[in-house]
Design a protein around this motif. Structure first.
Motif, PDB file in Angstrom:
ATOM      1  N   GLN A   1       0.844  -1.201   0.000  1.00 24.79           N
ATOM      2  CA  GLN A   1       0.000   0.000   0.000  1.00 24.79           C
ATOM      3  C   GLN A   1       0.877   1.248   0.000  1.00 24.79           C
ATOM      4  N   ARG A   2       0.477   2.216  -0.814  1.00 23.19           N
ATOM      5  CA  ARG A   2       1.315   3.379  -1.080  1.00 23.19           C
ATOM      6  C   ARG A   2       1.690   4.139   0.194  1.00 23.19           C
ATOM      7  N   SER A   3       0.779   4.195   1.141  1.00 25.17           N
ATOM      8  CA  SER A   3       1.019   4.984   2.358  1.00 25.17           C
ATOM      9  C   SER A   3       2.167   4.453   3.206  1.00 25.17           C
ATOM     10  N   ILE A   4       2.502   3.166   3.070  1.00 31.13           N
ATOM     11  CA  ILE A   4       3.588   2.596   3.872  1.00 31.13           C
ATOM     12  C   ILE A   4       4.755   2.123   3.010  1.00 31.13           C
ATOM     13  N   LYS A   5       4.697   2.389   1.738  1.00 33.02           N
ATOM     14  CA  LYS A   5       5.724   1.868   0.836  1.00 33.02           C
ATOM     15  C   LYS A   5       7.127   2.313   1.237  1.00 33.02           C
ATOM     16  N   ALA A   6       7.316   3.594   1.499  1.00 27.09           N
ATOM     17  CA  ALA A   6       8.654   4.107   1.810  1.00 27.09           C
ATOM     18  C   ALA A   6       9.205   3.455   3.075  1.00 27.09           C
TER      19      ALA A   6
ATOM     20  N   THR B   1      -5.966   1.275  -3.262  1.00 28.06           N
ATOM     21  CA  THR B   1      -7.189   0.720  -2.689  1.00 28.06           C
ATOM     22  C   THR B   1      -7.160  -0.804  -2.715  1.00 28.06           C
ATOM     23  N   GLU B   2      -8.070  -1.398  -1.977  1.00 26.92           N
ATOM     24  CA  GLU B   2      -8.192  -2.857  -1.954  1.00 26.92           C
ATOM     25  C   GLU B   2      -8.460  -3.404  -3.357  1.00 26.92           C
ATOM     26  N   ALA B   3      -9.295  -2.717  -4.110  1.00 31.48           N
ATOM     27  CA  ALA B   3      -9.584  -3.139  -5.479  1.00 31.48           C
ATOM     28  C   ALA B   3      -8.326  -3.118  -6.334  1.00 31.48           C
ATOM     29  N   ASP B   4      -7.473  -2.102  -6.126  1.00 31.82           N
ATOM     30  CA  ASP B   4      -6.197  -2.056  -6.860  1.00 31.82           C
ATOM     31  C   ASP B   4      -5.333  -3.269  -6.511  1.00 31.82           C
ATOM     32  N   ALA B   5      -5.284  -3.600  -5.226  1.00 30.00           N
ATOM     33  CA  ALA B   5      -4.456  -4.726  -4.778  1.00 30.00           C
ATOM     34  C   ALA B   5      -4.908  -6.024  -5.438  1.00 30.00           C
TER      35      ALA B   5
ATOM     36  N   ARG C   1      -6.595  -6.344  -8.282  1.00 30.45           N
ATOM     37  CA  ARG C   1      -6.307  -6.287  -9.721  1.00 30.45           C
ATOM     38  C   ARG C   1      -4.841  -6.595  -9.991  1.00 30.45           C
ATOM     39  N   ILE C   2      -3.940  -5.994  -9.220  1.00 27.68           N
ATOM     40  CA  ILE C   2      -2.499  -6.203  -9.437  1.00 27.68           C
ATOM     41  C   ILE C   2      -2.113  -7.641  -9.106  1.00 27.68           C
ATOM     42  N   ALA C   3      -2.648  -8.160  -8.000  1.00 30.96           N
ATOM     43  CA  ALA C   3      -2.312  -9.531  -7.594  1.00 30.96           C
ATOM     44  C   ALA C   3      -2.710 -10.535  -8.664  1.00 30.96           C
ATOM     45  N   ASN C   4      -3.856 -10.310  -9.282  1.00 29.85           N
ATOM     46  CA  ASN C   4      -4.371 -11.259 -10.269  1.00 29.85           C
ATOM     47  C   ASN C   4      -3.887 -10.992 -11.690  1.00 29.85           C
ATOM     48  N   ASP C   5      -3.082  -9.951 -11.865  1.00 33.48           N
ATOM     49  CA  ASP C   5      -2.584  -9.603 -13.197  1.00 33.48           C
ATOM     50  C   ASP C   5      -1.341 -10.441 -13.513  1.00 33.48           C
ATOM     51  N   THR C   6      -1.547 -11.743 -13.674  1.00 41.17           N
ATOM     52  CA  THR C   6      -0.450 -12.674 -13.929  1.00 41.17           C
ATOM     53  C   THR C   6      -0.990 -13.912 -14.631  1.00 41.17           C
TER      54      THR C   6
ATOM     55  N   HIS D   1     -10.784 -11.949   4.649  1.00 39.94           N
ATOM     56  CA  HIS D   1     -11.706 -12.905   4.033  1.00 39.94           C
ATOM     57  C   HIS D   1     -12.106 -12.470   2.622  1.00 39.94           C
ATOM     58  N   ARG D   2     -12.272 -11.184   2.426  1.00 35.92           N
ATOM     59  CA  ARG D   2     -12.591 -10.703   1.067  1.00 35.92           C
ATOM     60  C   ARG D   2     -11.441 -10.995   0.112  1.00 35.92           C
ATOM     61  N   MET D   3     -10.232 -10.757   0.581  1.00 29.53           N
ATOM     62  CA  MET D   3      -9.054 -10.973  -0.264  1.00 29.53           C
ATOM     63  C   MET D   3      -8.845 -12.457  -0.565  1.00 29.53           C
TER      64      MET D   3
END
Length: 488
Positions: free
Chosen positions: A291-296, A393-397, A399-404, A421-423
């Motif tokens: 998540q972008r807020s904790i990336k650094a 966002t969770e939706a972004d996560a 999408r990226i996770a499944n983009d393989t 549980h949603r993830m």
């Protein structure tokens, strides 16, 4: 140099030819291996087929098979130090990991020893009052088990254990890259008391060995772990014998970290997921989706740990990252990194080869947030290289996770139970680790889909892979059979 032999029909021999095996820590040859060619493969398959129908094996009860597997488990546990030493020497995997992993491999044989007499059929509530119908689970026949060099004792156990528990016989092809541990394992198996030919161990190269084995008309099932390219060859070969297949093909696993995660645990798990085993793992968490807020903050901690990893000789207990198995792998990693940087990836740390003999490669991190299509994000390295992509966002996560194209494993770090549980439901992977990573057990099946293959290894599901269903119909009426021209 040390010399090793192949194992066919309960006897050891030198094979049709010999080839040298390379020590990855030095880049020098250290042992001579038997090279199986078509004649050797045919002998191995014939031995396995003979054993499959022999009274010594075919008439053995499932409980008796289980006792033999339990004996094998004890022998593997006893020989674990020697097997670990050989795997470290031949593959470059650090002794800390091979020692622990091979000691645990015995638990897989114990699990399948206990499962052998619990592979059950079923009684069917058939819709015909004068019939009793039940299902029998019977062994498939001769199994070709083809394994890579990484974690080879483990990857063999998850094939041999369930196959023998089910009553099959096996021809095990060890990788030509580093076959020493499995050729030594054959000697351990020989002491366990199985009938001759129940398991055979060979090694050799593609056209003369692997292709002959996987297309052999007497092979009923091919269990393979490796890469998609080889799997495609196996599927083409299986068109010749119509063998069933189970394929475990590795992946490009997402490691997802949300801002509410316990960061120290997540960082340590990411280190384990990508730098342990020098990244040479089918379930390597090679895509950090943070998540972008904790990336650094996350990257700062991760970079520090990566730069303090102890790189050294694989037989030193202090070493945390040893060499890659082959020079070809190291060159592949260098090429992908160069291509990725050209596409906009930013090198965070690593990437420079250490000044030492052998096939060493440093823990490497690439920030690909501005280059999500770079090769390092989409292609499997099979090395200690991590690609980082951020999300909002969770939706972004998701999408990226499944983009393989892969779908084997995934990791998820969050303290929000409902989000977890949603993830879990949304991530397309055969394994989801939540707030942990790289955990295995003989009780839990693993496997994937897409370019990660199909079928499962581990657990009851694996044993069922090696069985076929037989439907049995028993008429219970003494009355004459009615009209013979009408199907019952």
């Amino acid at each position: 140099m040390q010399t090793f032999q192949q194992y066919i029909g309960g006897a050891f021999d030198d094979g049709s030819a010999r080839f040298e095996s390379i020590d990855p820590a030095t880049g020098q040859a250290w042992a001579l291996m038997p090279e199986a060619r078509a004649d050797d493969v045919n002998r191995a398959v014939d031995a396995a087929e003979t054993a499959f129908v022999s009274p010594e094996w075919a008439a053995m009860t499932a409980t008796q098979r289980g006792k033999l597997l339990m004996r094998l488990a004890d022998l593997v546990a006893e020989a674990a130090p020697r097997l670990a030493e050989l795997e470290t020497r031949d593959t470059g995997k650090i002794i800390r990991e091979t020692s622990a992993q091979i000691a645990y491999v015995a638990e897989y044989y114990r699990y399948y020893a206990g499962l052998a007499d619990k592979i059950e059929g079923a009684h069917l509530p058939i819709d015909k009052p004068d019939m009793e119908v039940w299902l029998r689970r019977e062994p498939l026949g001769v199994v070709a088990a083809v394994v890579p060099w990484n974690s080879q004792l483990f990857l063999s156990a998850v094939k041999i254990g369930p196959a023998l528990a089910a009553g099959c016989t096996v021809v095990l092809k060890a990788s030509e890259e580093a076959p020493a541990p499995l050729l030594e394992f054959a000697r351990i198996f020989d002491r366990a008391g199985f009938p001759k030919g129940v398991m055979n161990v060979i090694t050799g190269f593609g056209p003369d060995c692997g292709s002959v084995l996987t297309s052999h008309p007497k092979v009923a099932h091919v269990a393979f772990t490796g890469g998609p390219a080889t799997a495609r060859h196996i599927l083409r070969n299986s068109a010749e014998n119509l063998a069933s297949t189970s394929l475990e093909l590795g992946g490009k696993s997402p490691f997802i970290v949300f801002e509410d995660a316990e960061l120290e645990s997540a960082v340590n798990a990411q280190v384990s997921g990508i730098f342990a085993a020098t990244g040479q793992s089918c379930v390597a968490g090679s895509r950090l989706v943070v998540q972008r807020s904790i990336k650094a903050a996350f990257l700062e901690r991760l970079k520090e740990k990566a730069e303090n990893v102890v790189i050294g000789p694989p037989d030193d207990m202090a070493t945390e990252v040893g060499p890659l198995c082959t020079e070809k792998q190291r060159q592949h990693a260098q090429d992908l990194i160069s291509q990725s940087i050209d596409r906009g990836a930013r090198l965070v740390t690593g990437g420079t080869l250490p000044d030492r003999d052998g096939f060493y490669f440093p823990p490497t991190i690439l920030d690909c947030s501005d280059a999500p299509e770079a090769p390092c994000v989409t292609e499997e390295f099979f090395g200690p290289v991590l690609s980082v992509v951020d999300f909002e966002t969770e939706a972004d996560a998701i999408r990226i996770a499944n983009d393989t194209r892969y779908g084997l494993a995934s990791g998820l770090f969050t303290r929000d139970l409902t989000r977890a549980h949603r993830m879990i439901r949304a991530i397309r992977a055969g394994i989801v680790w939540v707030n942990t990573y790289r955990a295995v057990s003989p009780i839990a099946p693993f496997g994937g889909h897409g370019l990660s293959g199909h079928g499962r290894e581990g657990g009851l599901e694996a044993a069922l892979e090696y069985t076929k269903i037989k439907s049995v119909w028993l008429r219970t009426s003494d009355d004459p059979i009615p009209d013979p021209f009408v199907m019952r």
